[in-house]
Motif scaffolding. Structure first.
Motif, PDB file in Angstrom:
ATOM      1  N   PRO A  75       0.810  -1.227   0.000  1.00  0.00           N
ATOM      2  CA  PRO A  75       0.000   0.000   0.000  1.00  0.00           C
ATOM      3  C   PRO A  75       0.844   1.279   0.000  1.00  0.00           C
ATOM      4  O   PRO A  75       0.404   2.309  -0.512  1.00  0.00           O
ATOM      5  CB  PRO A  75      -0.817  -0.111   1.301  1.00  0.00           C
ATOM      6  CG  PRO A  75      -0.797  -1.560   1.663  1.00  0.00           C
ATOM      7  CD  PRO A  75       0.522  -2.061   1.186  1.00  0.00           C
TER       8      PRO A  75
ATOM      9  N   GLU B  59      -3.618   5.178  -4.789  1.00  0.00           N
ATOM     10  CA  GLU B  59      -4.994   5.044  -5.280  1.00  0.00           C
ATOM     11  C   GLU B  59      -5.142   5.645  -6.672  1.00  0.00           C
ATOM     12  O   GLU B  59      -6.051   5.281  -7.415  1.00  0.00           O
ATOM     13  CB  GLU B  59      -5.964   5.758  -4.322  1.00  0.00           C
ATOM     14  CG  GLU B  59      -6.396   4.918  -3.141  1.00  0.00           C
ATOM     15  CD  GLU B  59      -7.478   3.894  -3.500  1.00  0.00           C
ATOM     16  OE1 GLU B  59      -8.432   4.256  -4.201  1.00  0.00           O
ATOM     17  OE2 GLU B  59      -7.333   2.733  -3.092  1.00  0.00           O
TER      18      GLU B  59
ATOM     19  N   THR C 275       3.376  -4.869   9.224  1.00  0.00           N
ATOM     20  CA  THR C 275       2.673  -3.613   8.952  1.00  0.00           C
ATOM     21  C   THR C 275       2.663  -2.713  10.186  1.00  0.00           C
ATOM     22  O   THR C 275       2.838  -1.498  10.099  1.00  0.00           O
ATOM     23  CB  THR C 275       1.225  -3.879   8.485  1.00  0.00           C
ATOM     24  OG1 THR C 275       1.266  -4.698   7.311  1.00  0.00           O
ATOM     25  CG2 THR C 275       0.491  -2.583   8.171  1.00  0.00           C
TER      26      THR C 275
ATOM     27  N   THR D 253     -12.826  -8.003  -0.990  1.00  0.00           N
ATOM     28  CA  THR D 253     -12.132  -7.231  -2.030  1.00  0.00           C
ATOM     29  C   THR D 253     -13.060  -6.881  -3.187  1.00  0.00           C
ATOM     30  O   THR D 253     -13.162  -5.722  -3.598  1.00  0.00           O
ATOM     31  CB  THR D 253     -10.927  -8.032  -2.572  1.00  0.00           C
ATOM     32  OG1 THR D 253     -10.024  -8.295  -1.504  1.00  0.00           O
ATOM     33  CG2 THR D 253     -10.206  -7.253  -3.662  1.00  0.00           C
TER      34      THR D 253
ATOM     35  N   LYS E 229      -5.852  -8.436   0.390  1.00  0.00           N
ATOM     36  CA  LYS E 229      -6.891  -7.517  -0.105  1.00  0.00           C
ATOM     37  C   LYS E 229      -6.318  -6.352  -0.904  1.00  0.00           C
ATOM     38  O   LYS E 229      -6.852  -5.989  -1.960  1.00  0.00           O
ATOM     39  CB  LYS E 229      -7.736  -7.003   1.066  1.00  0.00           C
ATOM     40  CG  LYS E 229      -8.611  -8.074   1.688  1.00  0.00           C
ATOM     41  CD  LYS E 229      -9.398  -7.540   2.877  1.00  0.00           C
ATOM     42  CE  LYS E 229     -10.179  -8.655   3.554  1.00  0.00           C
ATOM     43  NZ  LYS E 229     -10.925  -8.168   4.740  1.00  0.00           N
ATOM     44  N   GLU E 230      -5.224  -5.760  -0.418  1.00  0.00           N
ATOM     45  CA  GLU E 230      -4.657  -4.594  -1.105  1.00  0.00           C
ATOM     46  C   GLU E 230      -4.163  -4.967  -2.508  1.00  0.00           C
ATOM     47  O   GLU E 230      -4.457  -4.269  -3.485  1.00  0.00           O
ATOM     48  CB  GLU E 230      -3.490  -4.005  -0.305  1.00  0.00           C
ATOM     49  CG  GLU E 230      -3.879  -3.348   1.003  1.00  0.00           C
ATOM     50  CD  GLU E 230      -4.022  -4.357   2.143  1.00  0.00           C
ATOM     51  OE1 GLU E 230      -4.487  -3.960   3.224  1.00  0.00           O
ATOM     52  OE2 GLU E 230      -3.681  -5.540   1.929  1.00  0.00           O
ATOM     53  N   GLN E 231      -3.416  -6.078  -2.589  1.00  0.00           N
ATOM     54  CA  GLN E 231      -2.887  -6.506  -3.884  1.00  0.00           C
ATOM     55  C   GLN E 231      -4.006  -6.951  -4.819  1.00  0.00           C
ATOM     56  O   GLN E 231      -4.007  -6.619  -6.008  1.00  0.00           O
ATOM     57  CB  GLN E 231      -1.894  -7.656  -3.693  1.00  0.00           C
ATOM     58  CG  GLN E 231      -0.563  -7.219  -3.110  1.00  0.00           C
ATOM     59  CD  GLN E 231       0.317  -8.420  -2.814  1.00  0.00           C
ATOM     60  OE1 GLN E 231      -0.107  -9.358  -2.150  1.00  0.00           O
ATOM     61  NE2 GLN E 231       1.540  -8.389  -3.281  1.00  0.00           N
TER      62      GLN E 231
ATOM     63  N   LYS F 281      -7.185  -6.093  -4.849  1.00  0.00           N
ATOM     64  CA  LYS F 281      -7.981  -4.956  -5.309  1.00  0.00           C
ATOM     65  C   LYS F 281      -7.228  -4.203  -6.406  1.00  0.00           C
ATOM     66  O   LYS F 281      -7.788  -3.865  -7.450  1.00  0.00           O
ATOM     67  CB  LYS F 281      -8.285  -4.030  -4.138  1.00  0.00           C
ATOM     68  CG  LYS F 281      -9.132  -2.805  -4.475  1.00  0.00           C
ATOM     69  CD  LYS F 281      -9.579  -2.110  -3.193  1.00  0.00           C
ATOM     70  CE  LYS F 281     -10.150  -0.739  -3.463  1.00  0.00           C
ATOM     71  NZ  LYS F 281      -9.148   0.243  -3.889  1.00  0.00           N
ATOM     72  N   TYR F 282      -5.953  -3.951  -6.167  1.00  0.00           N
ATOM     73  CA  TYR F 282      -5.126  -3.221  -7.129  1.00  0.00           C
ATOM     74  C   TYR F 282      -5.072  -3.955  -8.467  1.00  0.00           C
ATOM     75  O   TYR F 282      -5.242  -3.355  -9.533  1.00  0.00           O
ATOM     76  CB  TYR F 282      -3.718  -3.053  -6.555  1.00  0.00           C
ATOM     77  CG  TYR F 282      -2.778  -2.235  -7.410  1.00  0.00           C
ATOM     78  CD1 TYR F 282      -2.752  -0.847  -7.306  1.00  0.00           C
ATOM     79  CD2 TYR F 282      -1.909  -2.840  -8.307  1.00  0.00           C
ATOM     80  CE1 TYR F 282      -1.870  -0.084  -8.086  1.00  0.00           C
ATOM     81  CE2 TYR F 282      -1.036  -2.101  -9.088  1.00  0.00           C
ATOM     82  CZ  TYR F 282      -1.024  -0.717  -8.971  1.00  0.00           C
ATOM     83  OH  TYR F 282      -0.167   0.027  -9.742  1.00  0.00           O
TER      84      TYR F 282
END
Length: 863
Positions: A123, A128, A187, A232, A608-610, A612-613
Motif C-alpha cells: 500500500p 490510489e 505492517t 475485495t 486484499k490490497e494486492q 484490489k489493485y
C-alpha cells in the motif's frame, strides 16, 4: 518549430516526472523493504533449529563462496566443498548433508520473511491514483470528456479471473496462515510478534507429507475466496459504483467474476472424479453462505431496529439451516428478505445504515449461491474414447464415420446408463449427468461451461454436445457453454476453420442461440509457448483472436476470449495489465478472462490490497482499449509484416532447439524436471501419458518452464527472439525493429516481458556444463542465445540494464536472487553428486526436491 519545441518540452517533462516518481518509489522501497528485511532477518539468528544454531552466521559465507566462485568459473561442487572446508569442521557426508538441509530450511523462511515484508509494503508503494486504477480512469475520462463512454463500456464489460489447481504453490495452509499473520505484524512493526511468528515458522514444516487431493487444493483456494475476495470484490464493486455513479448508470453485478478449476479440471488428473466435482460444488456453496452469515452478523449489530431486526434474524436462521441442515436457499430467497428489510428501513427508520444493507445485497448479486463458477475440463482424446466406447456398446458397429456416430448418438431416445461402463467412460457420463443438479443448488452461474483441451477439430466440440444428449438432456436443458481450447500451433492454425464450421452447423447454431449467441474460445499461452516459442506463440494467438473476432462478428456471435496464462512470460504471464492494454481494436474486447494459478494467486492476488489493485488493473486495461483510442495499439500492415517475419525466424530457431537430440535428455539429466512429481504440491501427475519414456509432447508446461527456471536459464521466455532481431540487424533493418518497438504497444510488451525472463536468468550457475562431454555443446547453444538476446534487446530499448523501466521489480528480483543463490548452489551440488553416482543417492535426491520449494517461491512467477 515553436510547436515542435513545445511538444519536445512536454515529453521531456512527462519523462522527468515519471523518472522522479520511479526514483521516489525506489527510495521508499529501500527504506521499507530492503532495510526492514535486513533488520528482521537478524531475528533469524535465534530461530529454534535442532542441533544447528549458527546457520545464520554460516549462510553469508556460502553466499560469498557462491557469488565469487561462479564468477571465477568454479563448479557448484567445488563451491560447496570449499565452503565446508573453509567455514566448518564437518567431516562425514551425513554431517554435511544435515547442514545443507538446515540451510535450505533457513532460506525457505528467509523467502517467507521477504514476501511478507514486500506484501506489507504494497500500500505504501502504490497509490490510489496510480495508472491503471479506477480513480485514475475516472480522472482521465473526466479530463478527456469521456465519462459517458467509460460508463457505457462498464455496462458491457467483465473481468473474470479463473483460479486453477496447477501445482506452483508450495506453502502448506499452516504456513500460509503464519504468512498472513506475519504480514500484519510487519505492517504494525511489532518486533515482539514478528520474533514469535518467526520462531513458529522455524518449527512449522514447509513440506506436505503426502500429495494434496483435489479436495485439498479446492479448500485451499476457497479460503482465499472467503477471506480475501469476498471483501475485495465487494468493496471494489462499491468503489466503481460510487466513482462512476449517475442517475442513469447502473453497474451490473457480473463486472468482476471468479472462476474455479480445482475439482472440475480433470485434464490429465485421474483423481478428479464426478464425486470430487460434486463435493467441490457443495464446498463452494457452503463457503459463500458462511460468508453471508458472517456478514449478516455485522449488519445486525447496526440494524437493530424494530421490524428490520426480525427480518434479518429470520434470514440469518435460514442461512444457518442451509449451511448445517442441508436446507435449500437460493440467491433470490436471500435478496427477497434483504428487500423486505430495506423497505422497513426506508419507511420507518430514516434509511439509517442503508448503505450497509445495499452493500450486502450487492454481494449476493455478485456471488449468488456459487461464489465462483466451477468449470469442467477434459482432453479431447479422452472424449473421443468415451464416444467410441458408448457407440460400440449401443450399436456394436465400429466401422462408421465420426459424423454418423454423432448423429446416431444424439437421436437416442433413452439415457445411456453410466454403470454399464468402467473407469473414465463411466465417470465422464456421471459428471455430465450431475450438471443439472449442481445448477439447481448453486444456480446457473455455479456451473455453465465445459472446456475441451487439445481442440483441433469440429468433432471435439460436438462430442461434448453428444454427451449431454446421451445423458438424457433435451436441447433446451443443455445450459452449458462448450468451450474449445486451442493450445498448440496446429490447434491455433485450425481454429478459424473449426469455428467457421461450428457456426454453420445447424445443431450447434441452435445450441448457440439458446446460449444468447455468445461463444467462449480458450487459447493456451502455456502450451502454445512450449510448442512454438515465446514470440511465435504470442503472435499466433494475437492473429487467431483477430480472425476469430472477425468470423464471429460475421456470424452474429459475441465472442469471448479466455486466456490460459501462467505466472511467467514463458507461460503467458508477466505484465498482465500492459498485455491487455496493448491489444488493438481488431480483437473482441467484451471480457478479459484469464487463468491464475497457485503461486500467482498468493503473490498477485494474495491479500486484499494486492487483489484490489490487480483487479482494477485488469478492469481498466479493458476499458482503456475501447475508450481511449491509441494508434500504438492498432498494428499497421508494415508492423504486422515485420512481426510475422520475426516470429517465423524465432520459431525456426526454437524448433531447431526442440529437435536437438540433447533437448529432452538435458532436461532429464541436468535439470530438476524429474523431481517435480516428488514435491507433493499438486494432485496432478507432472506429465501426460503413462509410458516410462519421456516425450516432449507429454511434458506439462509447468514442470517444463519451471525446470528451466530452476536452472536459472528461463529458455522458453526468450529463445529465438533475440536471434530474430539479430538477423534483422545483419540485414541492416534494426531501425525497423526499433520503430516497431516505439510504435507498437503489443510488441513493446513482448520485449519487456522477455527481458523479465532474462533478468531472472543466471548462467554462471551452470558454467560448469560447458565442459560436459555430453551436454557442453548444447549448453553453449543456450548461453549464446541468451547473450545475443540480452545485448540486442538492450540495444533495441536503449536500456543499460534489464528491466530498467521497472526499478521496483528489478530491486525485488535482485534481493530474491541473492537470497536463493546458496540454495541453487546446494541444488546443483546435489545434482552433480547424483550424476556422478557418488554418496547417498536417496539423500541427494531429497536435497534436490527440497531445494525446489524455496527457489520457486522466491521467484513468485517462475512456473
Amino acid at each position: 518549430m515553436l510547436f515542435l519545441s513545445f511538444i519536445n518540452s512536454f515529453h521531456f517533462k512527462i519523462h522527468y516526472i515519471c523518472y522522479m516518481i520511479h526514483d521516489e518509489r525506489a527510495e521508499k522501497f529501500r527504506q521499507i523493504v530492503e532495510n526492514k528485511f535486513q533488520i528482521y532477518n537478524s531475528l533469524f539468528m535465534s530461530l529454534p533449529y535442532d542441533k544447528m544454531t549458527n546457520i545464520g552466521m554460516l549462510l553469508p559465507f556460502l553466499y560469498e563462496e557462491s557469488r565469487n566462485g561462479y564468477e571465477e568459473g568454479k563448479t557448484p561442487e567445488e563451491i560447496v566443498e570449499e565452503f565446508f572446508k573453509n567455514h566448518t569442521d564437518l567431516q562425514t557426508e551425513e554431517q554435511k548433508l544435515e547442514l545443507l538441509f538446515k540451510v535450505i530450511q533457513y532460506i525457505e523462511r528467509q523467502v517467507v520473511l521477504f514476501d511478507s515484508i514486500e506484501d506489507a509494503a504494497f500500500p505504501n508503494l502504490h497509490s490510489e491514483s496510480d495508472s491503471g486504477t479506477v480513480t485514475n480512469l475516472f480522472e482521465r475520462s473526466y479530463q478527456d470528456h469521456k465519462l459517458e463512454k467509460v460508463r457505457e463500456k462498464l455496462e458491457d464489460f467483465t473481468v473474470k479471473v479463473v483460479f486453477t489447481a496447477h501445482p506452483t504453490q508450495f506453502y502448506p495452509s499452516s504456513v500460509q496462515r503464519i504468512i498472513q499473520d506475519l504480514r500484519g505484524a510487519i505492517t504494525s512493526d511489532s518486533v515482539t510478534q514478528i520474533d514469535m511468528l518467526l520462531q513458529q515458522l522455524g518449527k512449522t514444516p514447509f513440506v506436505n507429507k503426502e500429495k494434496p487431493t483435489p479436495i485439498d487444493e479446492a479448500l485451499s483456494i476457497i479460503s482465499y475466496l472467503r477471506y480475501v475476495y469476498y471483501d475485495t470484490i465487494g468493496e471494489l464493486f462499491t468503489k466503481i459504483k460510487k466513482t462512476f455513479g449517475s442517475s442513469h448508470f447502473h453497474l451490473h453485478e457480473d463486472i468482476i467474476q471468479l472462476g474455479f478449476w480445482p475439482g472440475g479440471d480433470r485434464d490429465g488428473n485421474p483423481f478428479v472424479t464426478a464425486d470430487v466435482t460434486k463435493r467441490v460444488a457443495e464446498e463452494l456453496r457452503s463457503a459463500i453462505l458462511k460468508s453471508y452469515y458472517s456478514h449478516l452478523k455485522f449488519i445486525r449489530r447496526r440494524l437493530s431496529f424494530r421490524g428490520v431486526s426480525e427480518v434479518l434474524t429470520q434470514l440469518s436462521d435460514d442461512l444457518y439451516k442451509a449451511i448445517f441442515n442441508g436446507n435449500i436457499i437460493t440467491a433470490e430467497d436471500i435478496l427477497k428478505k434483504a428487500d423486505e428489510a430495506e423497505k422497513i428501513l426506508v419507511n420507518e427508520h430514516n434509511s439509517l445504515f442503508l448503505d450497509l444493507l445495499a452493500n450486502f445485497r450487492d454481494r449476493v448479486k455478485i456471488f449468488g449461491t456459487h461464489f465462483a463458477t466451477l468449470d469442467i475440463r477434459q482432453d479431447s482424446r479422452i472424449h473421443q474414447k468415451v464416444i467410441d466406447d458408448v457407440f460400440t456398446k449401443v450399436y456394436g458397429n465400429t466401422e462408421v464415420s465420426q459424423e454418423e456416430k454423432f448423429n446416431k448418438l444424439i437421436q437416442l431416445q433413452e439415457k445411456v446408463d453410466a454403470d454399464q461402463f468402467e473407469d473414465i467412460v463411466k465417470d465422464t457420463l456421471r459428471t455430465v449427468s450431475q450438471v443439472a443438479q449442481i445448477q439447481d443448488l448453486n444456480g446457473h452461474r455455479g456451473m455453465n461451461r465445459y472446456i475441451i483441451s487439445n481442440s483441433d477439430a469440429v468433432k471435439d466440440v460436438m462430442n461434448v454436445y453428444a454427451f449431454f444428449k446421451i445423458c438424457g438432456y433435451q436441447e433446451d436443458q443443455i445450459k452449458m457453454d462448450i468451450v474449445p481450447l486451442f493450445e498448440t500451433m496446429e490447434g491455433l492454425a485450425n481454429s478459424e476453420q473449426v469455428m467457421n464450421e461450428l457456426y454453420q452447423n445447424p445443431i450447434y447454431k441452435k445450441h448457440l442461440e439458446s446460449r444468447g449467441n455468445q461463444q467462449t474460445i480458450m487459447l493456451g499461452f502455456s502450451d502454445g509457448t512450449k510448442d512454438g516459442g515465446y514470440l511465435k506463440a504470442n503472435w499466433e494467438i494475437y492473429k487467431a483472436k483477430e480472425v476469430l473476432t472477425k468470423l464471429s462478428v460475421q456470424n452474429g456471435i459475441k465472442v469471448v476470449f479466455f486466456d490460459g496464462r501462467g505466472g511467467p512470460p514463458a507461460r503467458g504471464g508477466g505484465k498482465t495489465h500492459d498485455f491487455y492494454a496493448s491489444q488493438g481494436n481488431t480483437i473482441a474486447n467484451n471480457k478479459i478472462e484469464l487463468t491464475i494459478q497457485g503461486q500467482t494467486i498468493t503473490s498477485i492476488f494474495g491479500n486484499k490490497e494486492q487483489a484490489k489493485y490487480n483487479f482494477e488493473q485488469l478492469l481498466t486495461a479493458g476499458v482503456e482499449n475501447d475508450v481511449f483510442k491509441n494508434s500504438k495499439k492498432d498494428l499497421t500492415e508494415k508492423e504486422r509484416k515485420l512481426i510475422a517475419e520475426l516470429a517465423d525466424i524465432s520459431y525456426k530457431k526454437y524448433s531447431d532447439l526442440k529437435a536437438h537430440p540433447m533437448f529432452v535428455p538435458y532436461l532429464q539429466e541436468m535439470s530438476t524436471l524429474e523431481y517435480y512429481g516428488k514435491t507433493n504440491i499438486g494432485s496432478r501427475p507432472s506429465k501426460r501419458g503413462s509410458g516410462s519414456e519421456l516425450k516432449f509432447e507429454d511434458l506439462r508446461a509447468i514442470p517444463f518452464v519451471g525446470s528451466w527456471a530452476q536452472l536459472k536459464q528461463n529458455v522458453p521466455g526468450f529463445f529465438g527472439f533475440g536471434f530474430a532481431m539479430q538477423q534483422m540487424k545483419e540485414q541492416g533493418r534494426l531501425e525497423e525493429v526499433k520503430e516497431l518497438y516505439k510504435g507498437s504497444d503489443f510488441f513493446k510488451t513482448l520485449v519487456l516481458n522477455s527481458m523479465m525472463s532474462m533478468n531472472k536468468s543466471y548462467f554462471p550457475l551452470t558454467y560448469y556444463i560447458k565442459n560436459n562431454p555430453k551436454f557442453g555443446a548444447f549448453w553453449n547453444v543456450l548461453f549464446d542465445e541468451y547473450t545475443l538476446s540480452r545485448d540486442i534487446m538492450l540495444e533495441l530499448t536503449g536500456f543499460k540494464l534489464l528491466q530498467e523501466e521497472d526499478p521496483l521489480s528489478r530491486k525485488s528480483v535482485k534481493i530474491r536472487e541473492k537470497i536463493v543463490l546458496p540454495l541453487l548452489s546446494i541444488q546443483q551440488y546435489a545434482l552433480m553428486k547424483i550424476q556422478k553416482g557418488e554418496g547417498n543417492k536417496e539423500a541427494y535426491e531429497k536435497l534436490v526436491t527440497r531445494s525446489l520449494f524455496g527457489n520457486i517461491n522466491a521467484s513468485r512467477n517462475s512456473a
